[in-house]
Write a protein that holds these residues in place. Structure first.
Motif, PDB file in Angstrom:
ATOM      1  N   VAL A  76       3.116   3.130  -8.587  1.00  0.00           N
ATOM      2  CA  VAL A  76       2.547   2.406  -9.721  1.00  0.00           C
ATOM      3  C   VAL A  76       1.309   3.117 -10.270  1.00  0.00           C
ATOM      4  O   VAL A  76       1.183   3.303 -11.468  1.00  0.00           O
ATOM      5  CB  VAL A  76       2.198   0.951  -9.325  1.00  0.00           C
ATOM      6  CG1 VAL A  76       1.736   0.170 -10.542  1.00  0.00           C
ATOM      7  CG2 VAL A  76       3.392   0.276  -8.685  1.00  0.00           C
ATOM      8  N   VAL A  77       0.398   3.515  -9.395  1.00  0.00           N
ATOM      9  CA  VAL A  77      -0.836   4.157  -9.852  1.00  0.00           C
ATOM     10  C   VAL A  77      -0.489   5.433 -10.621  1.00  0.00           C
ATOM     11  O   VAL A  77       0.292   6.249 -10.147  1.00  0.00           O
ATOM     12  CB  VAL A  77      -1.738   4.502  -8.652  1.00  0.00           C
ATOM     13  CG1 VAL A  77      -2.990   5.238  -9.114  1.00  0.00           C
ATOM     14  CG2 VAL A  77      -2.120   3.247  -7.894  1.00  0.00           C
ATOM     15  N   SER A 120       2.476   1.744  -3.380  1.00  0.00           N
ATOM     16  CA  SER A 120       1.642   1.740  -4.587  1.00  0.00           C
ATOM     17  C   SER A 120       1.533   3.081  -5.315  1.00  0.00           C
ATOM     18  O   SER A 120       1.311   3.080  -6.526  1.00  0.00           O
ATOM     19  CB  SER A 120       0.256   1.184  -4.278  1.00  0.00           C
ATOM     20  OG  SER A 120      -0.343   1.927  -3.259  1.00  0.00           O
ATOM     21  N   PRO A 121       1.726   4.245  -4.652  1.00  0.00           N
ATOM     22  CA  PRO A 121       1.700   5.482  -5.447  1.00  0.00           C
ATOM     23  C   PRO A 121       2.763   5.526  -6.537  1.00  0.00           C
ATOM     24  O   PRO A 121       2.666   6.325  -7.467  1.00  0.00           O
ATOM     25  CB  PRO A 121       1.939   6.577  -4.399  1.00  0.00           C
ATOM     26  CG  PRO A 121       1.446   5.993  -3.130  1.00  0.00           C
ATOM     27  CD  PRO A 121       1.774   4.526  -3.218  1.00  0.00           C
ATOM     28  N   LEU A 168       0.835  -1.204   0.000  1.00  0.00           N
ATOM     29  CA  LEU A 168       0.000   0.000   0.000  1.00  0.00           C
ATOM     30  C   LEU A 168       0.871   1.256   0.000  1.00  0.00           C
ATOM     31  O   LEU A 168       0.646   2.193  -0.765  1.00  0.00           O
ATOM     32  CB  LEU A 168      -0.922  -0.005   1.225  1.00  0.00           C
ATOM     33  CG  LEU A 168      -1.757   1.265   1.405  1.00  0.00           C
ATOM     34  CD1 LEU A 168      -2.751   1.432   0.268  1.00  0.00           C
ATOM     35  CD2 LEU A 168      -2.484   1.259   2.753  1.00  0.00           C
ATOM     36  N   PHE A 169       1.924   1.254   0.860  1.00  0.00           N
ATOM     37  CA  PHE A 169       2.756   2.449   0.959  1.00  0.00           C
ATOM     38  C   PHE A 169       3.580   2.693  -0.299  1.00  0.00           C
ATOM     39  O   PHE A 169       3.973   3.807  -0.588  1.00  0.00           O
ATOM     40  CB  PHE A 169       3.659   2.370   2.193  1.00  0.00           C
ATOM     41  CG  PHE A 169       2.923   2.630   3.473  1.00  0.00           C
ATOM     42  CD1 PHE A 169       2.446   3.899   3.771  1.00  0.00           C
ATOM     43  CD2 PHE A 169       2.669   1.608   4.368  1.00  0.00           C
ATOM     44  CE1 PHE A 169       1.747   4.140   4.937  1.00  0.00           C
ATOM     45  CE2 PHE A 169       1.974   1.840   5.534  1.00  0.00           C
ATOM     46  CZ  PHE A 169       1.503   3.103   5.830  1.00  0.00           C
TER      47      PHE A 169
END
Lengths: 276, 340, 263
Positions: free
Chosen positions: C106-107, C103-104, C100-101
């Protein structure tokens, strides 16, 4: 002092709050149910997008240009990385720094250069007419070539850095061993260095591909409206036509593509890493 | 004896540092030649110049009579075993050994038989399909050896090949390499910093210091007759006595190995070349041996000479104690005269 | 076949593509004519004066610096504890949280930008600055967590235990032993974060308002309106500042190493 789970949870909490409320929830809401739009509308728009000629052309162009950029970046970055990683020259550090430096520089500034080169009054046009290759300078800006050049410039440093660390971790002694057994430089590169740095090369390719298909600034400046890509199209939906169902559908396509790519990339890198 | 390789006035400098200075050396064919010396003596640079990884700054290197000075490593047909073994981790043991044969376009069938032959020679036929990293250090070493031998090299070069093995395995591999050399008749050049390894394995040993050859010859020639203080110290001569303490002309220093010093209470034995009164200053117990540190007076106003003697424990009398007054002596055949 | 001539030719091509366009920007900033053309006609510094006096640029520069500073501080304030918690604590679902930490990274940033535009600015009526601050902090989170985490893996836990054995309280051991060891990692993350935030376009693109716009987006808008050497001059000024930052970074933490921490 942080060996207890409760202390650990306490440390994580503020950061987690930011990620959930400032990232995960808004993103999910935007992708599936933007304000005033029902999830079924997003779905309808998505199916339309995947069947509509114009939208498919944009997806196709994004993927094609992304693939070309990736191949060009790897083909250029790997030789740079292997020359630098195997160099004994004291200038190698400076050359590496020159390749890394553009990572710190604004994409806007980096892409402006191509306007000067490829623009209607640009250098390239003058060279072409000056050499008598054409009566009139051809249209260079807002072509696929311009977008590819801009994106290659943008992502080469990233590719060089990834390939460099991949090659640098291959023991130089293996090069020596291969040479001693009768392999030429090229043969050594191909049979020893490339296979052993393949995981790093795959990572580099994934980063470049994912970056290329989501980049905004470069396609906007150098591709304009005639070379629309997913990112520039998303901006049009979000800010010009304000069609939020279409924006969500485009965003979904982009996000799914990038996640799929990263997944495949890391799976391949892991598989190649196991072989070595 | 013909030379398989020759260094003619070869030197190599790195910036201001001279790694090898004006080296003249013949590598005899069908023998094991050892380059021996402490780290930084130029032995590895010498080997790498022979293999083609390091270019000489000046001079000529001949391999089998041909000038090979500027030849790249892949054109020299030498088998090199690296200190780190440098096995290709992405290839099986058999593919590692077959790599050089593939480059020589040996047909697959012959390649397979030569790989098997090389692996059998080192006793690893059963591990052909394994990846190198699954192997123990000793096995990896043997694979590296098989890979180097499989190409039928004109010379086999070994760079500190045993230094990453444990003590027991190292002794075992010395005999193994000797056996392989005898079976193949290969010319071997071995680099080591271990004098025992060099003494046991060499036909010719070349002692180097600071880029120069200090002495060379067979172990039987070199070991009992070191040519200078450096060689003597490197080979474990620990006692250096000023020649003034014993009648001798020409030499300035006499040297004797600790195990060749005799320590007695009273008169030195008849025919001793050296006989010095001394005092025991320290005793270390080493099982059946006693390691004695002794101090022999040199004369007015001069420091005493410190001597080290390794002697058998004699249970017929009381053990040595610090302060014992003794006579230290050595027989003529054990005393080496040095000019420096 | 020799590998070197082929590799060298490709390398030259690569450096040309990476660096030559930047040189053209610089060269065309010194022209005395009023159009962006090459080769520049005459020599003049007038465009630098015009760029420095152009208020939308100066306002946007102040905004961008403020935003980058605040976002970096926020990301570190939240991210360093996260790195500590993930590294030391026995957290259930650790790899999920780590994902989660990170993932920015990739998105797509444009997607995050649109999400915050819809939910924060339109939905909750927040200002552009608030939305930008949150968005940029999210974007910098992976840097803060990963670079600090890399420094933590290098810090031997036995050091903190040794400090405890010498009589330090847990907090004191952390403050006097572990924290100083983290400093280079945190410095790298801060530098990288600040630059990433300052240069960002896709995330900031939709989160602009009349009162608050970032410099890169303002420059993009400017090019759309008029195509003159002011933009080349502004770019050259940014280049000069970036070179200074790079040299300082190289002298202090080694900027080639900073990127080693990310990849």
């Amino acid at each position: 002092m942080f060996h207890r789970p409760r202390a650990g949870a306490l440390l994580l909490f503020p950061g987690l709050l930011l990620m959930v409320l400032g990232f995960a929830v808004p993103s999910a809401a935007m992708l599936f149910a933007p304000p005033g739009v029902s999830p079924s509308d997003v779905f309808t728009r998505l199916t339309k997008m995947l069947t509509d000629g114009y939208d498919l052309q944009i997806i196709g162009r994004t993927l094609t240009l992304g693939l070309i950029v990736t191949v060009v970046c790897v083909v250029i970055a790997f030789p740079i990385a292997s020359l630098l990683a195997r160099s004994t020259s004291r200038w190698a550090g400076l050359w590496l720094a020159l390749a890394v430096f553009p990572l710190l520089l604004s994409n806007v500034v980096r892409s402006f250069g191509w306007l000067v080169i490829l623009g209607s009054n640009g250098v390239m046009g003058k060279i072409i007419t000056g050499l008598g290759l054409a009566q009139q300078a051809p249209q260079l800006l807002y072509t696929p070539l311009a977008v590819v050049l801009g994106l290659v410039q943008l992502f080469l440093p990233l590719a060089v850095v990834s390939c460099y660390s991949a090659v640098a971790q291959v023991d130089r002694g293996l090069d020596d061993a291969a040479r001693g057994l009768g392999a030429s430089r090229l043969r050594t590169l191909w049979t020893v260095v490339v296979p052993l740095s393949l995981p790093g090369i795959v990572v580099a390719a994934t980063l470049v591909f994912a970056g290329s298909i989501t980049a905004y600034t470069t396609p906007y400046l150098l591709g304009g409206s005639s070379q629309r890509m997913l990112a520039t199209q998303l901006f049009v939906h979000a800010n010009v036509t304000v069609d939020w169902a279409a924006a969500s559908a485009t965003a979904l396509v982009m996000t799914v593509l990038v996640f799929a790519l990263s997944g495949i990339g890391s799976a391949v890198a892991r598989a190649k890493g196991r072989v070595a | 004896m013909t030379a398989a390789a020759q260094f003619i006035d070869v030197s190599r400098t790195f910036g201001d540092f001279t790694a090898v200075g004006s080296l003249n050396l013949d590598i005899p064919e069908g023998r094991i030649t050892t380059l021996l010396g402490p780290s930084g003596c130029g032995k590895t640079t010498t080997l790498r110049m022979l293999a083609g990884y390091t270019a000489p700054s000046s001079g000529t290197i001949r391999i089998a009579g041909e000038d090979a000075t500027r030849l790249p490593p892949e054109k020299r047909n030498l088998g090199m075993v690296f200190q780190s073994y440098a096995l290709f981790p992405h290839m099986s043991v058999a593919d590692n050994v077959g790599y050089g044969l593939k480059l020589r376009r040996i047909p697959a069938a012959e390649r397979r038989s030569r790989v098997a032959e090389a692996l059998d020679l080192v006793g690893l036929g059963h591990l052909a399909a394994q990846r190198p990293r699954k192997l123990s250090g000793g096995q990896q070493q043997r694979v590296a050896l098989a890979r180097a031998i499989a190409i039928r090299p004109s010379l086999l070069l070994l760079d500190e090949p045993l230094s990453n093995l444990d003590a027991r395995l190292r002794v075992q591999m010395r005999a193994e390499i000797r056996r392989i050399q005898a079976e193949t008749g290969l010319t071997v050049v071995l680099v080591t910093h271990d004098q025992d390894e060099a003494l046991e394995m060499s036909d010719v040993m070349v002692l180097m210091r600071a880029g120069h050859v200090m002495q060379s010859g067979s172990p039987a020639e070199v070991f009992p007759r070191p040519a200078n203080r450096f060689v003597a110290e490197f080979l474990g001569y620990e006692n250096f006595v000023p020649a003034s303490l014993s009648a001798s002309d020409g030499a300035t220093t006499l040297t004797v190995r600790p195990e060749h010093l005799e320590v007695v209470q009273g008169e030195a034995p008849d025919g001793a070349r050296l006989a010095l009164p001394a005092t025991v200053t320290g005793i270390a117990y080493r099982g059946v041996d006693r390691h004695l540190t002794l101090s022999a007076p040199r004369g007015e106003g001069e420091d005493d000479v410190t001597l080290i003697a390794t002697v058998r424990a004699d249970h017929s009398r009381a053990d040595w104690r610090p302060g014992d007054r003794v006579t230290v002596s050595a027989r003529p055949e054990h005393v080496v005269e040095l000019a420096d | 076949m020799k590998a070197r001539p082929i590799a060298a030719a490709l390398a030259v091509l690569g450096y040309v593509i990476m660096l030559v366009p930047i040189l053209f920007v610089v060269a065309s900033a010194f022209t005395s004519s009023s159009t962006l053309s090459f080769p520049p006609k005459g020599f003049s510094l007038q465009w630098f004066g015009k760029a420095a006096a152009y208020q939308p640029f100066t306002d946007a520069l102040v905004s961008s610096l403020l935003l980058a500073g605040c976002a970096t501080a926020l990301a570190l304030a939240l991210g360093v504890p996260v790195a500590l918690g993930l590294h030391r604590g026995a957290i259930p679902g650790r790899s999920l949280l780590q994902g989660l930490f990170l993932s920015p990274l990739v998105v797509p940033e444009l997607v995050i930008g649109l999400a915050l535009y819809q939910q924060l600015m339109i939905g909750l009526g927040q200002t552009a600055f608030a939305a930008l601050l949150i968005g940029h902090a999210v974007l910098l989170m992976p840097y803060a967590v990963r670079v600090t985490g890399a420094a933590l893996t290098l810090a031997d836990p036995a050091l903190e235990e040794a400090a405890r054995g010498l009589g330090a309280t847990p907090w004191r051991a952390f403050r006097t032993v572990t924290l100083p060891l983290l400093r280079p990692g945190v410095m790298s993350a801060a530098l990288l974060g600040f630059i990433t935030s300052f240069n960002n376009v896709p995330l900031s693109l939709l989160l602009q308002s009349r009162d608050f716009g970032t410099l890169p987006v303002t420059m993009l808008d400017y090019v759309q309106q008029s195509y003159d050497p002011v933009i080349a001059a502004m770019s050259t000024l940014i280049l000069a500042a970036t070179i200074i930052v790079a040299v300082v970074a190289e002298r202090t933490v080694g900027f080639t190493r900073i990127f080693g921490g990310i990849n």
